[in-house]
Design a protein around this motif. Structure first.
Motif, PDB file in Angstrom:
ATOM      1  N   ALA A  37       0.810  -1.226   0.000  1.00 40.20           N
ATOM      2  CA  ALA A  37       0.000   0.000   0.000  1.00 40.20           C
ATOM      3  C   ALA A  37       0.840   1.272   0.000  1.00 40.20           C
ATOM      4  N   PRO A  38       1.777   1.473   0.923  1.00 39.04           N
ATOM      5  CA  PRO A  38       2.544   2.726   0.890  1.00 39.04           C
ATOM      6  C   PRO A  38       3.493   2.822  -0.305  1.00 39.04           C
ATOM      7  N   VAL A  39       4.011   1.679  -0.754  1.00 40.10           N
ATOM      8  CA  VAL A  39       4.898   1.700  -1.924  1.00 40.10           C
ATOM      9  C   VAL A  39       4.114   2.149  -3.152  1.00 40.10           C
ATOM     10  N   THR A  40       2.928   1.598  -3.313  1.00 38.12           N
ATOM     11  CA  THR A  40       2.079   1.985  -4.443  1.00 38.12           C
ATOM     12  C   THR A  40       1.685   3.453  -4.343  1.00 38.12           C
ATOM     13  N   ALA A  41       1.332   3.902  -3.162  1.00 45.11           N
ATOM     14  CA  ALA A  41       0.961   5.312  -2.982  1.00 45.11           C
ATOM     15  C   ALA A  41       2.129   6.240  -3.286  1.00 45.11           C
ATOM     16  N   ALA A  42       3.344   5.783  -3.031  1.00 51.25           N
ATOM     17  CA  ALA A  42       4.520   6.628  -3.272  1.00 51.25           C
ATOM     18  C   ALA A  42       4.864   6.751  -4.752  1.00 51.25           C
ATOM     19  N   VAL A  43       4.483   5.774  -5.548  1.00 48.49           N
ATOM     20  CA  VAL A  43       4.899   5.777  -6.958  1.00 48.49           C
ATOM     21  C   VAL A  43       3.787   6.132  -7.939  1.00 48.49           C
ATOM     22  N   THR A  44       2.600   6.391  -7.463  1.00 50.89           N
ATOM     23  CA  THR A  44       1.509   6.713  -8.377  1.00 50.89           C
ATOM     24  C   THR A  44       0.825   8.014  -7.972  1.00 50.89           C
ATOM     25  N   SER A  45       0.229   8.648  -8.938  1.00 47.82           N
ATOM     26  CA  SER A  45      -0.580   9.838  -8.656  1.00 47.82           C
ATOM     27  C   SER A  45      -1.976   9.680  -9.238  1.00 47.82           C
ATOM     28  N   TRP A  46      -2.294   8.495  -9.741  1.00 46.50           N
ATOM     29  CA  TRP A  46      -3.600   8.228 -10.342  1.00 46.50           C
ATOM     30  C   TRP A  46      -4.625   8.057  -9.230  1.00 46.50           C
ATOM     31  N   ALA A  47      -5.611   8.918  -9.194  1.00 45.19           N
ATOM     32  CA  ALA A  47      -6.569   8.981  -8.087  1.00 45.19           C
ATOM     33  C   ALA A  47      -7.312   7.667  -7.830  1.00 45.19           C
ATOM     34  N   PRO A  48      -7.829   6.963  -8.851  1.00 49.06           N
ATOM     35  CA  PRO A  48      -8.527   5.705  -8.547  1.00 49.06           C
ATOM     36  C   PRO A  48      -7.635   4.663  -7.868  1.00 49.06           C
ATOM     37  N   LEU A  49      -6.369   4.614  -8.277  1.00 50.25           N
ATOM     38  CA  LEU A  49      -5.454   3.664  -7.642  1.00 50.25           C
ATOM     39  C   LEU A  49      -5.139   4.086  -6.210  1.00 50.25           C
ATOM     40  N   LEU A  50      -5.011   5.384  -5.982  1.00 48.30           N
ATOM     41  CA  LEU A  50      -4.783   5.872  -4.625  1.00 48.30           C
ATOM     42  C   LEU A  50      -5.971   5.568  -3.717  1.00 48.30           C
ATOM     43  N   LEU A  51      -7.164   5.650  -4.256  1.00 46.93           N
ATOM     44  CA  LEU A  51      -8.360   5.301  -3.487  1.00 46.93           C
ATOM     45  C   LEU A  51      -8.339   3.818  -3.116  1.00 46.93           C
TER      46      LEU A  51
END
Length: 109
Positions: A37-51
């Motif tokens: 979860a935090p790794v993905t949040a750190a490397v993406t800015s796409w809102a649906p994926l962050l949700l």
């Protein structure tokens, strides 16, 4: 709010499945999702994926708390279980209280 609700509603499902899946498998899933979860949040800015990542983070914390509380109480003798539940809940909530403060201190240092 949607991510919090989704993660919270899925956590009892994982907690219920933990008896069938086995302790090692459930802990592996929780650790993997918790690390992802935090790794993905750190490397993406796409809102649906962050949700989705936020929902996964909530799922891992709430399901992890429920699952590990069951394991902790099973390990204690019957007369100590209320104390174990109380201490486990206290430590979980202290982590929620002090964790962000410690993370902020590390980030600012």
């Amino acid at each position: 709010m949607a991510a919090l609700l989704a993660g919270s509603l899925l956590s009892p499902v994982l907690a219920a499945l933990s008896a069938r899946l086995g302790r090692r498998r459930v802990l592996t899933v929780l650790v993997a999702l918790g690390a992802l979860a935090p790794v993905t949040a750190a490397v993406t800015s796409w809102a649906p994926l962050l949700l989705l990542v936020a929902a996964v983070a909530v799922l891992t914390t709430t399901a992890g708390n429920a699952t590990l509380a069951v394991y902790a109480t099973q390990a204690a003798p019957g007369f100590q279980r209320p104390t174990v539940i109380g201490l486990f809940s206290l430590c979980y909530q202290l982590g929620g209280a002090f964790g962000p403060a410690i993370a902020a201190l590390i980030a600012l240092a």
